[in-house]
Every structure is written in structure tokens, then in C-alpha cells.
Design an enzyme around this catalytic site. Sequence first.
Site, mmCIF file in Angstrom:
data_model
loop_
_atom_site.group_PDB
_atom_site.id
_atom_site.type_symbol
_atom_site.label_atom_id
_atom_site.label_comp_id
_atom_site.label_asym_id
_atom_site.label_seq_id
_atom_site.Cartn_x
_atom_site.Cartn_y
_atom_site.Cartn_z
ATOM 1 N N THR A 184 34.692 44.946 18.308
ATOM 2 C CA THR A 184 35.652 44.090 19.005
ATOM 3 C C THR A 184 36.587 45.047 19.698
ATOM 4 O OG1 THR A 184 35.662 42.101 17.621
ATOM 5 C CG2 THR A 184 37.779 42.765 18.446
ATOM 6 N N GLY A 214 34.762 33.484 15.461
ATOM 7 C CA GLY A 214 35.307 34.424 14.475
ATOM 8 C C GLY A 214 36.826 34.411 14.457
ATOM 9 N N ASP A 215 37.400 35.495 13.969
ATOM 10 C CA ASP A 215 38.859 35.571 13.823
ATOM 11 C C ASP A 215 39.575 35.967 15.104
ATOM 12 O OD1 ASP A 215 37.514 38.103 13.511
ATOM 13 O OD2 ASP A 215 39.474 38.961 13.051
HETATM 14 N N1 ASP Z 1 36.039 40.102 14.154
HETATM 15 C C1 ASP Z 1 35.024 39.804 15.095
HETATM 16 C C2 ASP Z 1 34.316 38.543 14.713
HETATM 17 O O1 ASP Z 1 34.125 38.297 13.552
HETATM 18 C C3 ASP Z 1 34.004 40.843 15.207
HETATM 19 C C4 ASP Z 1 34.548 42.214 15.213
HETATM 20 O O2 ASP Z 1 35.671 42.481 15.003
HETATM 21 O O3 ASP Z 1 33.789 43.095 15.436
HETATM 22 O O4 ASP Z 1 33.925 37.825 15.594
#
Ligand code: ASP
Length: 318
Positions: A184, A214-215
Site C-alpha cells: 500500500t 480493506g482498512d
Molecule cells: N492494508 C491494505 C489492505 O488490506 C493492504 C496493504 O496495506 O498492503 O487492503
Amino acid sequence: MTRLLITLLLVVIPVAGSAETPMLVIHGGAGTIRRGSMTPEREKQYRDGLEQSLRAGHAVLQRGGSSLDAVEAAIRVLEDNPLFNAGKGAVFTHDGRNELDASIMDGRTRAAGAIAGVTIIRNPITAARAVMERSEHVMMVGKGAELFATKMGLEIVDPSYFWTEHRWKALQRELTKDDKKFGTVGAVAVDKAGNLAAGTSTGGMTNKQYGRVGDAPIIGAGTFADNESVAVSATGHGEYFIRWTVASDIAALVKYRGMTVQAAADEVINKKLKAVKGEGGVIALDAKGNFATPFNTEGMYRGWIGPDGVPRVSIYGE
Ligand code: ASP
């Protein structure tokens, strides 16, 4: 004498976590880094990409621009770079599409904007900002978000723009084994006026289900900013970051327990999340310029740039 020298050195050499403003801290994901499989050429490409992003954000801060502008500028550079899992380099869903999530937050007013599950917006962070500033809402998803971005005049691309060979191969590998991969991009900044901002943008996790969010676009989980505590951007296994409300938990530890940024971020990433095997990391920054970049994975692409304008980047635990 030696003591005096050490003190002098500590004063003149800026180190991670030193309090200076304006300050910009970025990350480029934590989930796919294996020291053993990294070549020097590839490592240099990542470092160059991070430095380019830091310079773009720093230019904004240096000329007195807002932390929001700096965060958006830094993230756009990473979104346009195919190496990072956001924008151009987004990972694929299980059925071979790219669905993007992003959010941004203003620490001065706690205004926030987010988009999720979009497939045709070139720079999702700019769409998140448009939701914050040009709609009455905080979060928009899917087709509605795409229509809104189109109406706002944002750059629209064909979904094929997000196709990259290395992400396609990553999906093929994961279809044969269950190995969660993530990555991300994110940025946190404090400007000359002392205002904080945070932003996060992602393609999510490789092999995720159609419609999974996601978050990253969730305020309080992957992104949070409040001048009274901290600005946070996360990367990691999003389901854990949502359930542990990671970004707002760090802010709460700073605000209500009086913890330092470093202690609060460490507590959440290296204790609470680690205890439940929630993999990932965060960048966190306060309004004085104190910051921390903890992660419980092998590495996290990250970097920071202070008033001296010298970009500093790191990948592993150094
Ligand atoms: N947190 C992100 C998600 O779960 C992915 C990531 O941080 O790489 O979508």
C-alpha cells in the site's frame, strides 16, 4: 569531552523520530519484502521511487503549502509508479481485476474523504480528497464514486491501465497457494502552520474477493489525522487493521494516555497486532514533527524528509 561531542552530533544529525517541521513521512507497503529475493537493481528502483515521492511532497511544504497538499502530491507519485501497490501498480482481485481504495484526512478540522472499490480512477487519493472537499459525504464506493470523480473532472482511465505483468504473475502464484500478499502507499505530514494530514492508497491484497474492502479507505483503521494527537497511515493485513482500529487506537494512546508517538505506535503494531499475528506497519507523526515507523514484517518501504530537504529512505529493520 566525548559526551559533548556525542551531544553535538545528535543535535546536528537529524535522525528518525527527531522533532522538526515541516516534516513528511511516507510508506510504500510492508507485505511483500523478502531480503533474500531483492536484487540491488530492484532495491534501487524502490529507493528512487520513494525519494521522488518525498521530494514532491517536500516541495509543497517548503513553499508554505498545506500538509494535505503535500500528502496528496507524495501519494500521487507513488500511485503513478508501477512498483507500488496503489494506482498503476495495484494488485489483482481473485477474478483478475484491479479495485482501488483510498482515503485522506485533515488533522486541522478532522474532515475526511474516502473511496473504495473503484476501477477507472487514475489517482484514487485525489478522488478521496474530492469526496472530502466537494461532496457532503465521507465515503463513496464503486460506480457512484466513479461517476462522482468523472463529474469532478478527475483523470479517468480504462481498467487495462492498471494491468502490470508483475502483479498478474503474483496473482497466478497466489491462486496456487494461500499466501497473503499486501502492499500500500501512504503519507503523513505536518506543515509550517503546524497542521497534520494523512492519506493512504492501495490496490488491497492480491487475490482478494470481488468487492472486498480493506482498512486503507476506513478512517480510524488505515488512516487518521487530528492535530491534537497524530497523523497515521497504515499498511498490512487490512482485516486486522479494521478490527483493531489501528490508526485511531494509536491516536487515542497519544491523546488520552500521553504516550509518545513512538511508544503508542509500537504498542499497537509490535504488541497488540503481533499478539494476534496481524501483519503490517504504520507511519505516525505528531504536530511537533516527532514520528515513528514501526512494522512487524521483514521490512517496510518508508522514508522521511524534514526541513533540510534531504530524503531518507529505509526498507528493512535498519
Ligand atoms: N492494508 C491494505 C489492505 O488490506 C493492504 C496493504 O496495506 O498492503 O487492503
